[in-house]
Design a protein around this motif. Sequence first.
Motif, PDB file in Angstrom:
ATOM      1  N   HIS A 171       0.827  -1.217   0.000  1.00 49.57           N
ATOM      2  CA  HIS A 171       0.000   0.000   0.000  1.00 49.57           C
ATOM      3  C   HIS A 171       0.859   1.264   0.000  1.00 49.57           C
ATOM      4  O   HIS A 171       0.427   2.304  -0.492  1.00 49.57           O
ATOM      5  N   GLU A 172       2.025   1.164   0.619  1.00 47.47           N
ATOM      6  CA  GLU A 172       2.879   2.348   0.785  1.00 47.47           C
ATOM      7  C   GLU A 172       3.954   2.428  -0.295  1.00 47.47           C
ATOM      8  O   GLU A 172       4.830   3.288  -0.242  1.00 47.47           O
ATOM      9  N   ALA A 173       3.906   1.512  -1.258  1.00 43.02           N
ATOM     10  CA  ALA A 173       4.992   1.418  -2.238  1.00 43.02           C
ATOM     11  C   ALA A 173       5.179   2.722  -3.004  1.00 43.02           C
ATOM     12  O   ALA A 173       6.303   3.144  -3.271  1.00 43.02           O
ATOM     13  N   GLU A 174       4.081   3.375  -3.339  1.00 41.29           N
ATOM     14  CA  GLU A 174       4.210   4.608  -4.118  1.00 41.29           C
ATOM     15  C   GLU A 174       4.957   5.675  -3.325  1.00 41.29           C
ATOM     16  O   GLU A 174       5.808   6.381  -3.858  1.00 41.29           O
ATOM     17  N   GLU A 175       4.638   5.738  -2.020  1.00 42.49           N
ATOM     18  CA  GLU A 175       5.250   6.782  -1.204  1.00 42.49           C
ATOM     19  C   GLU A 175       6.715   6.477  -0.872  1.00 42.49           C
ATOM     20  O   GLU A 175       7.562   7.363  -0.897  1.00 42.49           O
ATOM     21  N   GLU A 176       6.998   5.202  -0.558  1.00 39.62           N
ATOM     22  CA  GLU A 176       8.345   4.897  -0.065  1.00 39.62           C
ATOM     23  C   GLU A 176       9.101   3.853  -0.885  1.00 39.62           C
ATOM     24  O   GLU A 176      10.325   3.812  -0.861  1.00 39.62           O
ATOM     25  N   GLY A 177       8.357   2.984  -1.574  1.00 37.89           N
ATOM     26  CA  GLY A 177       8.981   1.805  -2.176  1.00 37.89           C
ATOM     27  C   GLY A 177       9.776   2.070  -3.437  1.00 37.89           C
ATOM     28  O   GLY A 177      10.634   1.284  -3.821  1.00 37.89           O
ATOM     29  N   ALA A 178       9.482   3.203  -4.089  1.00 38.13           N
ATOM     30  CA  ALA A 178      10.173   3.487  -5.343  1.00 38.13           C
ATOM     31  C   ALA A 178      11.599   3.951  -5.093  1.00 38.13           C
ATOM     32  O   ALA A 178      12.477   3.750  -5.932  1.00 38.13           O
ATOM     33  N   ASP A 179      11.829   4.564  -3.936  1.00 37.24           N
ATOM     34  CA  ASP A 179      13.155   5.142  -3.660  1.00 37.24           C
ATOM     35  C   ASP A 179      13.996   4.304  -2.710  1.00 37.24           C
ATOM     36  O   ASP A 179      15.170   4.567  -2.536  1.00 37.24           O
ATOM     37  N   VAL A 180      13.388   3.324  -2.065  1.00 38.07           N
ATOM     38  CA  VAL A 180      14.132   2.570  -1.052  1.00 38.07           C
ATOM     39  C   VAL A 180      15.262   1.788  -1.727  1.00 38.07           C
ATOM     40  O   VAL A 180      15.136   1.360  -2.875  1.00 38.07           O
TER      41      VAL A 180
ATOM     42  N   PRO B 293       0.564   2.018  -7.666  1.00 38.71           N
ATOM     43  CA  PRO B 293       0.596   1.431  -9.013  1.00 38.71           C
ATOM     44  C   PRO B 293       1.326   0.085  -9.007  1.00 38.71           C
ATOM     45  O   PRO B 293       2.301  -0.096  -8.276  1.00 38.71           O
ATOM     46  N   ARG B 294       0.837  -0.850  -9.808  1.00 35.77           N
ATOM     47  CA  ARG B 294       1.383  -2.211  -9.806  1.00 35.77           C
ATOM     48  C   ARG B 294       2.874  -2.255 -10.075  1.00 35.77           C
ATOM     49  O   ARG B 294       3.604  -3.023  -9.452  1.00 35.77           O
ATOM     50  N   GLU B 295       3.349  -1.445 -11.022  1.00 40.82           N
ATOM     51  CA  GLU B 295       4.767  -1.488 -11.379  1.00 40.82           C
ATOM     52  C   GLU B 295       5.641  -1.095 -10.190  1.00 40.82           C
ATOM     53  O   GLU B 295       6.710  -1.665  -9.977  1.00 40.82           O
ATOM     54  N   ILE B 296       5.188  -0.114  -9.425  1.00 42.62           N
ATOM     55  CA  ILE B 296       5.974   0.321  -8.257  1.00 42.62           C
ATOM     56  C   ILE B 296       5.920  -0.744  -7.156  1.00 42.62           C
ATOM     57  O   ILE B 296       6.907  -1.002  -6.472  1.00 42.62           O
ATOM     58  N   GLN B 297       4.769  -1.396  -7.004  1.00 43.25           N
ATOM     59  CA  GLN B 297       4.673  -2.507  -6.040  1.00 43.25           C
ATOM     60  C   GLN B 297       5.677  -3.606  -6.397  1.00 43.25           C
ATOM     61  O   GLN B 297       6.372  -4.141  -5.535  1.00 43.25           O
ATOM     62  N   LYS B 298       5.746  -3.934  -7.679  1.00 48.56           N
ATOM     63  CA  LYS B 298       6.658  -5.009  -8.122  1.00 48.56           C
ATOM     64  C   LYS B 298       8.114  -4.627  -7.877  1.00 48.56           C
ATOM     65  O   LYS B 298       8.913  -5.446  -7.422  1.00 48.56           O
ATOM     66  N   GLN B 299       8.427  -3.380  -8.200  1.00 51.22           N
ATOM     67  CA  GLN B 299       9.800  -2.895  -8.020  1.00 51.22           C
ATOM     68  C   GLN B 299      10.197  -2.959  -6.544  1.00 51.22           C
ATOM     69  O   GLN B 299      11.280  -3.452  -6.192  1.00 51.22           O
ATOM     70  N   SER B 300       9.316  -2.501  -5.672  1.00 49.26           N
ATOM     71  CA  SER B 300       9.584  -2.521  -4.234  1.00 49.26           C
ATOM     72  C   SER B 300       9.712  -3.965  -3.728  1.00 49.26           C
ATOM     73  O   SER B 300      10.589  -4.284  -2.908  1.00 49.26           O
TER      74      SER B 300
END
Length: 262
Positions: free
Chosen positions: A65-74, A104-111
């Motif tokens: 759920h938080e991937a957009e906020e934090e998961g893209a840059d971690v 977004p799904r792509e950011i969830q996958k990346q995280s």
Amino acid sequence: MLVDSHCHLNFEQLSSQMDDVLRRAELANVGHMLTIGTKLREFPSVLSIAEQHDNIHCSVGIHPHEAEEEGADVTVDQLLKLAAHPKVVGIGETGLDYFYEHSPREIQKQSFRIHIEAARQSGLPLIVHTRDADQDTIDILTEEYAKGPFTGVIHCFSSGWEVAEKSMEIGFYISISGIVTFKAAKDLQDHVTKLPMDRLLVETDSPYLAPVPNRGKTNEPSFVTHTAAKVAELQGVDPAMIEETTTNNFFKLFNKIDRKVS
Ligand SMILES: [Zn+2]
Ligand SMILES: [Zn+2]
């Protein structure tokens, strides 16, 4: 003794009554708890609970759920650094949630993949959240495992059988939440009858998803007893057997915990 393998003790509903929650856990013979990180921003509050209690450990990670906020840059290094603390024994929760799709799904996958790499490098188990995302979860876990092994658990298992099958093939455990006690959870109940006992964990995912007979209440670690009883019934074994096995499984998977101090 039972272990609650997945709870959120830093969430206000539980943290505001922590002493009572922990006393009731003790009375219910729930001797160990794993409190789960969902945002790096809130990780200090998760860690501080674990630091204050011998029988509580924690994980570090970013919920889908938080991937957009934090998961893209971690970064992997950031997770590894936090995971080096002696009280941090798992990576997650991470994964894919296409039911709410808050990110977004792509950011969830990346995280998800960054967390997998941190699990691989640290040797700590990955705590996977997956909802309405069976095929992508299977694909990512299988693909990543082929690059190099890691261990983990599918938490609050509510997916199709193939997710259980494929994740157990790579050595994963399956954690069952209070959903299994719900009348409507026929598929999950069927799956639990088929799951090998040496792969099973139990959890509350509290403060959410209180099991029957406490549905509608704030969930808490002591309620894991109802889930364990239902799992025992479905497996056709004595509750004491589920208690012993799920506790042993927990310490086998989260092997950074020194069981002697628990
Ligand atoms: Zn979850
Ligand atoms: Zn959770």
